[in-house]
Design an enzyme around this catalytic site. Sequence first.
Site, PDB file in Angstrom:
ATOM      1  N   THR A  71      -4.902   1.312   9.856  1.00 55.96           N
ATOM      2  CA  THR A  71      -4.390   2.401  10.686  1.00 55.96           C
ATOM      3  C   THR A  71      -4.995   3.268  11.376  1.00 55.96           C
ATOM      4  O   THR A  71      -4.455   3.687  12.470  1.00 55.96           O
ATOM      5  CB  THR A  71      -3.646   2.500   9.648  1.00 55.96           C
ATOM      6  N   ILE A  98      -0.044  -2.183   7.537  1.00 60.32           N
ATOM      7  CA  ILE A  98      -1.590  -2.142   8.879  1.00 60.32           C
ATOM      8  C   ILE A  98      -2.529  -1.694   8.141  1.00 60.32           C
ATOM      9  O   ILE A  98      -2.575  -0.507   7.716  1.00 60.32           O
ATOM     10  CB  ILE A  98      -1.182  -0.537   9.991  1.00 60.32           C
ATOM     11  N   ASP A  99      -3.297  -2.586   8.325  1.00 59.99           N
ATOM     12  CA  ASP A  99      -4.637  -2.566   7.537  1.00 59.99           C
ATOM     13  C   ASP A  99      -5.884  -2.140   9.125  1.00 59.99           C
ATOM     14  O   ASP A  99      -5.866  -2.836  10.035  1.00 59.99           O
ATOM     15  CB  ASP A  99      -5.233  -3.707   7.810  1.00 59.99           C
ATOM     16  N   ASP A 126      -6.234  -3.732   0.782  1.00 61.81           N
ATOM     17  CA  ASP A 126      -7.425  -4.217   1.990  1.00 61.81           C
ATOM     18  C   ASP A 126      -7.847  -5.757   1.424  1.00 61.81           C
ATOM     19  O   ASP A 126      -8.731  -5.803   2.886  1.00 61.81           O
ATOM     20  CB  ASP A 126      -8.482  -3.766   1.255  1.00 61.81           C
ATOM     21  N   GLU A 152       0.544  -1.603   0.393  1.00 63.53           N
ATOM     22  CA  GLU A 152      -0.429  -0.131   0.243  1.00 63.53           C
ATOM     23  C   GLU A 152       0.695   1.382   0.307  1.00 63.53           C
ATOM     24  O   GLU A 152       0.739   2.557  -1.026  1.00 63.53           O
ATOM     25  CB  GLU A 152      -0.845   0.124   1.399  1.00 63.53           C
ATOM     26  N   ASP A 194      -0.496  -5.988   3.378  1.00 63.16           N
ATOM     27  CA  ASP A 194      -1.710  -4.115   3.660  1.00 63.16           C
ATOM     28  C   ASP A 194      -0.714  -4.083   5.178  1.00 63.16           C
ATOM     29  O   ASP A 194      -0.722  -5.603   5.391  1.00 63.16           O
ATOM     30  CB  ASP A 194      -2.606  -3.843   3.819  1.00 63.16           C
TER      31      ASP A 194
END
Length: 264
Positions: free
Chosen positions: A92, A89-90, A214, A69, A87
């Site tokens: 954030t 940190i999905d 995502d 990402e 991703d």
Amino acid sequence: MEVKDTMLNKLLPAVERAGVRMKEFYERRDTQVSFKGEIDLVTQYDLELERMLTESLGSVFPDFRIIGEESSPPDIGKQPGKVIYIDPIDGTTSFVHRFPFAGISVGVYIDNEPRCAVVCSPMLGELYHAIKGEGAYMNGKKINVSKTDKAIRSLFSTGFSYDRGERQKQAAIFARILDISQGMRRTGSAALDLCYVARGTFDFYYEGSLKPWDMAAGILIVQEAGGKVTDLRGCPHNLGSGLILASNGLVHDEYISEITAAEL
Ligand code: IPD
Ligand code: CA
Ligand code: CA
């Protein structure tokens, strides 16, 4: 847990290592926030985890293209060939506010077909994985979607766009479908929303403005848990379109009619 699949054997240790780091970062309480948009956040830890995952996965999957990402254009869409979507940190916003529903999401695709997926939320102590044709698992135990067959008995989840105009439209759809369900919960992580459909906690999840990273992993986890993933009309899902509907399969059509009616 004994893991036989070669792809998963390479993927799991890399994601688990990044998961350990993610939890350390979460506990440090020194997160620095920058803004990709007015309400679209990025932290030093999104960048650090993506760098770590890109490096470790790049060395074990040398013939795959890695799409993370934070180092890809937001409109990259789905990509042909051998691709790994990351991703770092999905969730954030959750991470920054110290709401523990955030995780790392990694999906391995060949010619637009998901092959292997891992979603790891170290703050929750949850590690999900799926291999095409071999089921979906949480912390090594097989998971399945729920058996709820009426929307009014179902719990759903959704998410909202970072585009504030778009949010207003999504709120109108949300108000309508809230009315046909038992209730909703919002995790703030699309990857975890999909895992919560897969484990039978949520019966339905939809969202309107997602990116491939995502949902790349969560899609396979839902499918392998016996669930259904489609577009708004119930047709096969396209990773390049932002929209996704995922469910246990039994409440899918009821929700589709309501969402379609709300859109008119
Ligand atoms: C977001 C989360 C959220 C969803 C947003 C995504 P990020 O990802 O998945 O649940 O509602 O649409 O962008 O920005 O935390 O990686
Ligand atoms: Ca995300
Ligand atoms: Ca992210």
